[in-house]
Design a protein around this motif. Structure first.
Motif, PDB file in Angstrom:
ATOM      1  N   PRO A  82      48.659 105.572  28.632  1.00 21.65           N
ATOM      2  CA  PRO A  82      48.509 106.642  29.621  1.00 21.65           C
ATOM      3  C   PRO A  82      48.616 108.022  28.992  1.00 21.65           C
ATOM      4  N   ARG A  83      47.746 108.903  29.425  1.00 17.23           N
ATOM      5  CA  ARG A  83      47.822 110.303  28.987  1.00 17.23           C
ATOM      6  C   ARG A  83      48.961 111.003  29.713  1.00 17.23           C
ATOM      7  N   TRP A  84      49.163 110.640  30.972  1.00 13.72           N
ATOM      8  CA  TRP A  84      50.256 111.178  31.769  1.00 13.72           C
ATOM      9  C   TRP A  84      50.672 110.139  32.804  1.00 13.72           C
ATOM     10  N   THR A  85      51.879 110.297  33.312  1.00 19.58           N
ATOM     11  CA  THR A  85      52.412 109.355  34.304  1.00 19.58           C
ATOM     12  C   THR A  85      53.165 110.121  35.388  1.00 19.58           C
ATOM     13  N   ALA A  86      52.968 109.704  36.617  1.00 18.63           N
ATOM     14  CA  ALA A  86      53.725 110.241  37.746  1.00 18.63           C
ATOM     15  C   ALA A  86      54.470 109.092  38.412  1.00 18.63           C
ATOM     16  N   THR A  87      55.683 109.344  38.853  1.00 18.38           N
ATOM     17  CA  THR A  87      56.458 108.324  39.563  1.00 18.38           C
ATOM     18  C   THR A  87      57.013 108.922  40.848  1.00 18.38           C
ATOM     19  N   CYS A  88      57.146 108.061  41.857  1.00 21.22           N
ATOM     20  CA  CYS A  88      57.763 108.463  43.127  1.00 21.22           C
ATOM     21  C   CYS A  88      58.832 107.435  43.464  1.00 21.22           C
ATOM     22  N   ASN A  89      60.025 107.890  43.822  1.00 23.10           N
ATOM     23  CA  ASN A  89      61.091 106.937  44.082  1.00 23.10           C
ATOM     24  C   ASN A  89      61.020 106.361  45.491  1.00 23.10           C
ATOM     25  N   HIS A  90      62.003 105.525  45.815  1.00 22.83           N
ATOM     26  CA  HIS A  90      61.976 104.743  47.046  1.00 22.83           C
ATOM     27  C   HIS A  90      62.201 105.575  48.302  1.00 22.83           C
ATOM     28  N   PRO A 117      34.302 113.526  31.358  1.00 23.44           N
ATOM     29  CA  PRO A 117      35.548 112.749  31.318  1.00 23.44           C
ATOM     30  C   PRO A 117      36.373 112.833  32.593  1.00 23.44           C
ATOM     31  N   GLY A 118      36.334 113.961  33.270  1.00 24.36           N
ATOM     32  CA  GLY A 118      37.077 114.085  34.517  1.00 24.36           C
ATOM     33  C   GLY A 118      38.245 115.039  34.405  1.00 24.36           C
ATOM     34  N   ARG A 119      38.491 115.800  35.466  1.00 29.62           N
ATOM     35  CA  ARG A 119      39.597 116.757  35.493  1.00 29.62           C
ATOM     36  C   ARG A 119      40.950 116.071  35.397  1.00 29.62           C
ATOM     37  N   PHE A 120      41.019 114.796  35.790  1.00 27.30           N
ATOM     38  CA  PHE A 120      42.298 114.098  35.751  1.00 27.30           C
ATOM     39  C   PHE A 120      42.777 113.853  34.323  1.00 27.30           C
ATOM     40  N   LEU A 121      41.958 114.170  33.330  1.00 29.02           N
ATOM     41  CA  LEU A 121      42.351 114.038  31.926  1.00 29.02           C
ATOM     42  C   LEU A 121      42.551 115.395  31.250  1.00 29.02           C
TER      43      LEU A 121
END
Length: 316
Positions: A82-90, A117-121
């Motif tokens: 992964p180039r980047w990662t996002a997490t959300c808790n419970h 490639p896309g803006r998400f990168l």
């Protein structure tokens, strides 16, 4: 805690502000923008549902029995880290995750249309103000007491904020955290982003927090420690205007009905045992013989696929 026989326990209410509503235990709202993307339901391991972009560069995982319900990432290709990662808790409302997933779908569609490639990168923009603009435009204020090397923007009610940490290096370190609610296992919502997360994706998530639109919850889903911080209006007594303003994620009752319907569809799909196969084969031979005797085709039986993906399991 509500008593099992409390008539108000499962009453549906409109909760505002949204960022203090907590999770309703399903990921329906967050998965709605990517309903058309490939879904993989996993029976083993902590990840229960994995949704990916068609080329598998974007991955959205639901960990329904874990502290971190959501893990969302993007990579250069299906085989890259992964180039980047996002997490959300419970505790994080799924509506917040929907802000991110909807932005990812838009980025992906634009990338396919333009063969880019896309803006998400792309990387984050240098001015941190781009990241927090939806919040400052909504009247959130800069916290002058933030630690050196950090920036924090706080909601007018002091119950939510965004913390940007500009100290240190490393692509995998957490640099941005959206938070809501007082500290505590069942009260603090947290969405975190690693260093190379594009700023516009964080801003899209923050924009949902900035909205004043209430969300639907069952009354027992709002932690008792939070109830003095939110406004809860029974859905039945809401005005038509207020109802039209609600983020129309499926209600818990809708989710339960959908789950039952889909379970029936799954059970009716295809035989799963050798005995079932033998019975189906015998029925097919009998039908064929009947057609030969009568000269008329037997009525065709069509299999129906579920209208949508099965509902992710509830978190804690």
């Amino acid at each position: 805690m509500y008593a099992p026989d409390d008539p108000t326990r499962y009453q549906e209410v409109l909760v505002s502000p949204m960022y203090l509503a907590g999770s309703n235990g399903t990921g329906e709202a967050g998965f709605a923008p990517v309903a058309h993307w490939p879904h993989q339901h996993l029976d083993e391991g902590p990840c229960q549902l994995l949704v990916t972009s068609p080329d598998q560069r974007i991955r959205i995982g639901w960990f329904g029995d874990d502290f971190e319900l959501w893990k969302i990432s993007a990579a250069e290709d299906a085989f890259s880290a992964p180039r980047w990662t996002a997490t959300c808790n419970h505790v994080t409302p799924a509506e917040m995750a929907a802000g991110l997933t909807a932005a990812l779908v838009q980025d992906y569609d634009e990338a396919i249309a333009s063969d880019t490639p896309g803006r998400f990168l792309t990387g984050p923009t240098v001015p941190w103000r781009d990241t927090v603009r939806p919040l400052t435009d909504a009247g959130w204020n800069l916290d002058g007491a933030a630690e050196l090397g950090t920036v924090e923007i706080i909601a007018p009610d002091d119950q939510a904020g965004i913390l940007i940490d500009r100290r240190g290096y490393g692509s995998d370190r957490t640099t941005v955290e959206l938070w809501a609610g007082p500290p505590g296992w069942g009260t603090r919502a947290e969405a975190t982003f690693t260093a190379r997360t594009p700023s516009h994706l964080i801003a899209a998530t923050a924009a949902v927090m900035a909205k004043s639109t209430p969300v639907v919850r069952e009354r027992h889903q709002v932690d008792r420690r939070m109830q003095h911080l939110v406004t809860m209006t029974p859905v039945a007594s809401a005005t038509p205007i207020a109802e039209a303003q609600v983020l129309r994620a499926p209600t818990p009752l809708d989710v339960r009905r959908t789950a039952v319907t889909q379970a029936v569809h799954r059970a009716a799909r295809a035989p799963r045992t050798a005995a079932d196969l033998r019975v189906m084969a015998a029925q097919s031979r009998s039908t064929g013989a009947a057609q030969k005797r009568t000269g008329h085709p037997a009525p065709a039986t069509s299999a129906r696929l579920p209208a949508s993906s099965p509902t992710p399991r509830r978190g804690r």
